[in-house]
Design an enzyme around this catalytic site. Structure first.
Site, mmCIF file in Angstrom:
data_model
loop_
_atom_site.group_PDB
_atom_site.id
_atom_site.type_symbol
_atom_site.label_atom_id
_atom_site.label_comp_id
_atom_site.label_asym_id
_atom_site.label_seq_id
_atom_site.Cartn_x
_atom_site.Cartn_y
_atom_site.Cartn_z
ATOM 1 C CG ASN A 182 2.133 2.158 50.215
ATOM 2 O OD1 ASN A 182 1.763 1.342 49.367
ATOM 3 N ND2 ASN A 182 2.446 3.398 49.909
ATOM 4 C CG PHE A 183 5.603 -0.012 49.859
ATOM 5 C CD1 PHE A 183 5.676 0.271 48.501
ATOM 6 C CD2 PHE A 183 5.809 1.026 50.764
ATOM 7 C CE1 PHE A 183 5.958 1.565 48.057
ATOM 8 C CE2 PHE A 183 6.088 2.317 50.334
ATOM 9 C CZ PHE A 183 6.164 2.584 48.976
ATOM 10 C CG LEU A 184 -0.086 -6.607 50.996
ATOM 11 C CD1 LEU A 184 0.599 -7.492 52.029
ATOM 12 C CD2 LEU A 184 -1.591 -6.573 51.258
ATOM 13 C CB THR A 218 -4.895 3.754 48.312
ATOM 14 O OG1 THR A 218 -3.477 3.658 48.163
ATOM 15 C CG2 THR A 218 -5.256 5.108 48.861
ATOM 16 C CG LEU A 434 3.981 8.489 49.075
ATOM 17 C CD1 LEU A 434 5.293 8.417 49.838
ATOM 18 C CD2 LEU A 434 4.023 9.597 48.029
HETATM 19 S S1 MYA Z 1 -2.086 -1.972 47.991
HETATM 20 C C1 MYA Z 1 -0.920 -2.816 46.986
HETATM 21 C C2 MYA Z 1 -1.086 -4.296 47.078
HETATM 22 N N1 MYA Z 1 -0.032 -5.005 46.403
HETATM 23 C C3 MYA Z 1 -0.119 -5.499 45.168
HETATM 24 O O1 MYA Z 1 -1.122 -5.393 44.498
HETATM 25 C C4 MYA Z 1 1.143 -6.167 44.643
HETATM 26 C C5 MYA Z 1 0.878 -7.383 43.814
HETATM 27 N N2 MYA Z 1 0.037 -8.323 44.544
HETATM 28 C C6 MYA Z 1 0.460 -9.049 45.603
HETATM 29 O O2 MYA Z 1 1.599 -8.965 46.049
HETATM 30 C C7 MYA Z 1 -0.577 -9.971 46.233
HETATM 31 O O3 MYA Z 1 -1.588 -10.245 45.299
HETATM 32 C C8 MYA Z 1 -1.213 -9.387 47.524
HETATM 33 C C9 MYA Z 1 -2.320 -10.316 48.021
HETATM 34 C C10 MYA Z 1 -0.135 -9.273 48.598
HETATM 35 C C11 MYA Z 1 -1.823 -8.011 47.277
HETATM 36 N N3 MYA Z 1 -5.183 -4.967 50.298
HETATM 37 O O4 MYA Z 1 -2.529 -14.031 50.456
HETATM 38 P P1 MYA Z 1 -3.814 -14.085 49.713
HETATM 39 C C12 MYA Z 1 -7.016 -9.772 50.439
HETATM 40 C C13 MYA Z 1 -5.807 -5.629 51.302
HETATM 41 O O5 MYA Z 1 -4.298 -15.453 49.371
HETATM 42 P P2 MYA Z 1 -2.458 -12.870 47.474
HETATM 43 C C14 MYA Z 1 -1.291 -1.820 49.527
HETATM 44 O O6 MYA Z 1 -0.134 -2.047 49.652
HETATM 45 C C15 MYA Z 1 -8.076 -10.488 49.645
HETATM 46 O O7 MYA Z 1 -9.222 -9.662 49.518
HETATM 47 N N4 MYA Z 1 -6.243 -6.899 51.194
HETATM 48 O O8 MYA Z 1 -3.745 -13.197 48.377
HETATM 49 C C16 MYA Z 1 -2.167 -1.426 50.722
HETATM 50 C C17 MYA Z 1 -8.276 -11.728 50.471
HETATM 51 O O9 MYA Z 1 -9.037 -11.426 51.637
HETATM 52 P P3 MYA Z 1 -10.634 -11.793 51.663
HETATM 53 C C18 MYA Z 1 -6.002 -7.542 50.042
HETATM 54 O O10 MYA Z 1 -2.945 -12.440 46.153
HETATM 55 C C19 MYA Z 1 -2.350 -2.637 51.579
HETATM 56 C C20 MYA Z 1 -6.863 -12.025 50.953
HETATM 57 O O11 MYA Z 1 -6.120 -10.785 50.849
HETATM 58 C C21 MYA Z 1 -5.344 -6.925 48.975
HETATM 59 O O12 MYA Z 1 -1.463 -13.973 47.515
HETATM 60 C C22 MYA Z 1 -3.353 -2.449 52.690
HETATM 61 C C23 MYA Z 1 -6.193 -13.060 50.046
HETATM 62 O O13 MYA Z 1 -4.916 -13.311 50.567
HETATM 63 C C24 MYA Z 1 -4.940 -5.585 49.134
HETATM 64 N N5 MYA Z 1 -4.316 -4.895 48.163
HETATM 65 O O14 MYA Z 1 -1.801 -11.585 48.193
HETATM 66 C C25 MYA Z 1 -3.511 -3.682 53.531
HETATM 67 N N6 MYA Z 1 -5.250 -7.807 47.962
HETATM 68 O O15 MYA Z 1 -10.729 -13.275 51.525
HETATM 69 C C26 MYA Z 1 -4.592 -3.542 54.581
HETATM 70 C C27 MYA Z 1 -5.840 -8.934 48.382
HETATM 71 O O16 MYA Z 1 -11.163 -11.271 52.951
HETATM 72 C C28 MYA Z 1 -4.126 -2.779 55.773
HETATM 73 N N7 MYA Z 1 -6.295 -8.778 49.634
HETATM 74 O O17 MYA Z 1 -11.217 -11.066 50.474
HETATM 75 C C29 MYA Z 1 -5.165 -2.748 56.866
HETATM 76 C C30 MYA Z 1 -4.759 -1.911 58.086
HETATM 77 C C31 MYA Z 1 -3.723 -2.667 58.920
HETATM 78 C C32 MYA Z 1 -3.191 -1.824 60.090
HETATM 79 C C33 MYA Z 1 -4.238 -1.556 61.157
HETATM 80 C C34 MYA Z 1 -3.644 -0.784 62.316
HETATM 81 C C35 MYA Z 1 -4.601 -0.401 63.299
#
Ligand code: MYA
Length: 434
Positions: A182-184, A218, A434
């Site tokens: 969460n909180f990415l 999510t 959350l």
């Molecule tokens: S969801 C809430 C996400 N946060 C926000 O929406 C806040 C406002 N937005 C931002 O801060 C940025 O726009 C974020 C993207 C950080 C979201 N989940 O760096 P980039 C992919 C997963 O150039 P930016 C939450 O917190 C996108 O499809 N991936 O982009 C749950 C593309 O990949 P691809 C996402 O806009 C998080 C790549 O990132 C998301 O500067 C779960 C682009 O990167 C997203 N919400 O930064 C995370 N948004 O080219 C996954 C964009 O492939 C966890 N992208 O399409 C996975 C499990 C990990 C643990 C595993 C353990 C085993």
């Protein structure tokens, strides 16, 4: 409206107006919805250069009966997990955020308050409180190392964040130890520089170091591949303010006074024995909740420690209410919601929207409708402006009846390194993140 991680518009269908020239008409609103659906379907065909490399369900594999349900990749020996952090651009450095520290917590709060999830129209932005963040990030057995920040080396400013917490989640019959991610968040000035994939890989590495190989999360965006797609619903508690700030609109043929009357709630709750949950209720609530959640395909596997952490009331963070039978003193029903305000961006009169989010609710004796109406009454009494609920679990049984209106954004649920064979319907999900 920022009612989830989706960029969603909060408008309930019955609140959409075509009388105000500045606001979309009903047909325009449905064009918006259509545009969003088209965009979502395009994104199904879109390349995901990062996500295509990850062990997640891929769109092309959806519904392929040859692929078994369960882990996509086996765990690797711990000695083979990368020991050092991923490389960041030279001007940035990794930090572990100590959420016990008030200063650190304030830095995280500031980053999120200014840069976290907004709605499509940039009218609202989630404003998780510091107390909420400390609660959300320090459940039983949490790992400090999973609270990850990125700082600019020169200014020391926090510019990005991602977190994980451990959770046992049952998928059908199997309880899987997972990380909930969460909180990415990446600072607005550093967007679209592919920092998010590095953040995700780093949290994955740190999760692997604890010998955990699956995750749940999510998002409002469509990624490969949702296990379920849910929708938020909104129940106005303070309709005048919601209309004034553009969260909702006056319905056709509605006046403000008729709208206020429509959403009016009684002063007091109606269920005998309805009271706040207390510490001594933890065992009874745990039994009630475990029994209830066992019917869903995907749900948390809560024990008493989890229930004490997640559901014992915490001021301005989480509220839990239950029904204690006046005759037998048995705990028969339970409802809860958490507090997640949103900043109102650029409004002259208001800066903050106080929203309650439905969490876990269990009814065995009190009809769910009555229980949730009592939840609305306490939320209204405590000055919440709106009560939000997803269409998960049995929520559909009360949403329309209690005057919730559908939002038009979606919230997608995902699992990392765990394949499910069929997309779950929201009512098969017993999980609220959350
Ligand atoms: S969801 C809430 C996400 N946060 C926000 O929406 C806040 C406002 N937005 C931002 O801060 C940025 O726009 C974020 C993207 C950080 C979201 N989940 O760096 P980039 C992919 C997963 O150039 P930016 C939450 O917190 C996108 O499809 N991936 O982009 C749950 C593309 O990949 P691809 C996402 O806009 C998080 C790549 O990132 C998301 O500067 C779960 C682009 O990167 C997203 N919400 O930064 C995370 N948004 O080219 C996954 C964009 O492939 C966890 N992208 O399409 C996975 C499990 C990990 C643990 C595993 C353990 C085993």
């Amino acid at each position: 409206m920022v009612d989830n991680k989706s960029s969603t518009d909060p408008l309930a269908e019955d609140q959409i107006s075509n009388t105000d020239g500045n606001l979309p008409s009903e047909s325009e609103a449905s064009i918006d919805a259509l545009a969003r659906r088209v965009q979502e379907s395009i994104s199904l065909g879109k390349r995901h250069t990062f996500w295509e490399t990850q062990p997640v369900g891929q769109f092309k594999d959806l519904g392929d009966p040859r692929l078994p349900e369960g882990p996509i990749e086996p765990p690797t020996p711990l000695s083979e997990v990368k020991q050092d952090p991923y490389n960041l651009p030279a001007q940035y450095e990794w930090i572990t955020c100590d959420m016990d520290s008030n200063e650190m917590c304030s830095e995280v709060y500031t980053l999120l308050t200014n840069n976290y999830v907004e709605d499509d129209e940039n009218m609202f932005r989630f404003n998780y409180s510091k107390e909420f963040l400390q609660w959300a990030l320090r459940p039983p057995g949490y790992f400090k190392s999973w609270h990850i920040g990125v700082r600019a080396k020169s200014s020391k400013k926090l510019v990005a964040f991602i977190t994980g917490i451990p959770a046992r989640i049952r998928v059908r019959e199997t309880v899987v130890l997972m990380a909930e991610i969460n909180f990415l968040c990446v600072h607005k000035k550093l967007r679209s520089k592919r920092l998010a994939p590095v953040m995700i890989k780093e949290v994955t590495r740190r999760v692997h170091l604890e010998n955990i190989w699956q995750a749940a999360y999510t998002a409002g965006v469509v990624l490969p591949t949702p296990i379920s797609t849910c929708q938020y619903w909104h129940r106005s508690l303070n309709p005048k303010k919601l209309i004034d700030v553009g969260f909702s609109r006056l319905g056709p043929r509605m006046t403000m006074s008729r709208t206020i009357k429509l959403y009016k709630l009684p002063e007091s709750t109606v269920t005998p024995g309805f009271r706040k949950m207390e510490l001594h209720d933890v065992p009874a609530v745990t039994r009630l909740l475990r029994d209830y959640l066992s019917q869903f395909m995907g749900a948390p596997d809560f024990d008493e420690n989890d229930v004490e952490h997640w559901l014992l009331p915490k001021e301005n963070v989480v509220e839990s209410w239950l029904v204690e039978s006046p005759e037998t003193h048995e705990i028969t029903d339970f409802c809860s919601f958490y507090t997640l305000p949103s900043s109102i961006l650029g409004n002259q009169n208001y800066t903050n929207l106080k929203a309650a989010y439905s969490y876990y609710n269990v009814s065995t004796k009190t009809p769910l409708l009555q229980l949730m109406n009592d939840a609305l009454i306490v939320a209204k009494r405590n000055d919440y402006d709106v009560f939000n609920a997803l269409d998960v679990m049995e929520n559909e049984l009360f949403l329309k009846e209690l005057k919730f209106g559908p939002g038009d954004g979606k919230l997608h649920y995902y699992l990392y390194n765990y394949r499910v064979n069929h997309v779950l319907s929201p009512s098969e999900l017993g999980l609220v993140l959350l």
